[in-house]
Design a protein around this motif. Sequence first.
Motif, short mmCIF file in Angstrom:
data_model
loop_
_atom_site.label_atom_id
_atom_site.label_comp_id
_atom_site.label_asym_id
_atom_site.label_seq_id
_atom_site.Cartn_x
_atom_site.Cartn_y
_atom_site.Cartn_z
N ALA A 52 0.65 -16.82 -20.64
CA ALA A 52 -0.73 -16.52 -20.26
C ALA A 52 -0.92 -16.72 -18.76
O ALA A 52 -1.58 -15.92 -18.08
CB ALA A 52 -1.69 -17.41 -21.04
N ALA A 53 -0.34 -17.78 -18.22
CA ALA A 53 -0.43 -18.05 -16.78
C ALA A 53 0.30 -16.97 -15.99
O ALA A 53 -0.18 -16.51 -14.94
CB ALA A 53 0.15 -19.42 -16.47
N ASN A 54 1.46 -16.56 -16.47
CA ASN A 54 2.23 -15.51 -15.81
C ASN A 54 1.43 -14.19 -15.80
O ASN A 54 1.37 -13.49 -14.78
CB ASN A 54 3.56 -15.30 -16.52
CG ASN A 54 4.45 -14.28 -15.82
OD1 ASN A 54 4.82 -14.45 -14.67
ND2 ASN A 54 4.78 -13.22 -16.53
N ASP A 55 0.81 -13.88 -16.93
CA ASP A 55 0.02 -12.65 -17.03
C ASP A 55 -1.17 -12.68 -16.09
O ASP A 55 -1.50 -11.67 -15.46
CB ASP A 55 -0.47 -12.46 -18.47
CG ASP A 55 0.66 -12.11 -19.43
OD1 ASP A 55 1.72 -11.68 -18.96
OD2 ASP A 55 0.48 -12.29 -20.65
N LYS A 56 -1.82 -13.84 -15.98
CA LYS A 56 -2.95 -13.95 -15.05
C LYS A 56 -2.48 -13.75 -13.61
O LYS A 56 -3.17 -13.10 -12.81
CB LYS A 56 -3.61 -15.32 -15.20
CG LYS A 56 -4.78 -15.56 -14.27
CD LYS A 56 -5.86 -14.49 -14.41
CE LYS A 56 -6.55 -14.53 -15.75
NZ LYS A 56 -7.67 -13.56 -15.83
N GLY A 57 -1.31 -14.28 -13.28
CA GLY A 57 -0.76 -14.08 -11.94
C GLY A 57 -0.49 -12.62 -11.65
O GLY A 57 -0.76 -12.13 -10.55
#
Length: 207
Positions: A52-57
Amino acid sequence: MRHVSFSRALHFAPLAILLLAMPALQGCVGLALGAGAATGVAAAEERGIKNAANDKGIQIAINDRYLKENQYVWRKLSITVVEGRVLLTGVVGTEFSRDEATRLAWAASDRIQEVINEVQVTTSGDLLDSANDAWISTQLRAKIATDTDVVDINYSIETVNGTIYLIGLAQSDAEITKVTDYARTIKGVRRVVSHVWLKTDPRRRPV
């Protein structure tokens, strides 16, 4: 994966509202609670916190690239990212702008696995019915959120000119069928396009 039912979520709604209504003096506390809630949501998703963090980045990087290099595209499009799969939706006036959206997205991050360009091109001058599209998305979200056989948190929904675009991770083929059937029954829906993968799909490349 354990599913938190809609009724159980409603049980905690008063507490959430109370916390959001805290005075501005406690803004730092509210900010921390907001971050904690976001982390909790990510942990409940099939993709997990790290993805999820990677996708937000990735989403932020694409938005930044659009803003710097093509503000027309930046204003017109929505970006949804699930495990490095980028879904572009919206309406532009030319094929060039549609193609430019894909090019700039790919250039924004080396963590992107796929760019799915569902951007519509119209030269008719018809206005986008954003209010109706938002209503359709809300109706579908409500339907799947109240179905205990669907893990609704794993689905992202975008509606453009009556076309519903779905992306996410499903528990089973039966779940995908149920969600798309719900979508087709909503008044005003012209078409349903699903880019949902099964959680067991071998194409998944979690970070």
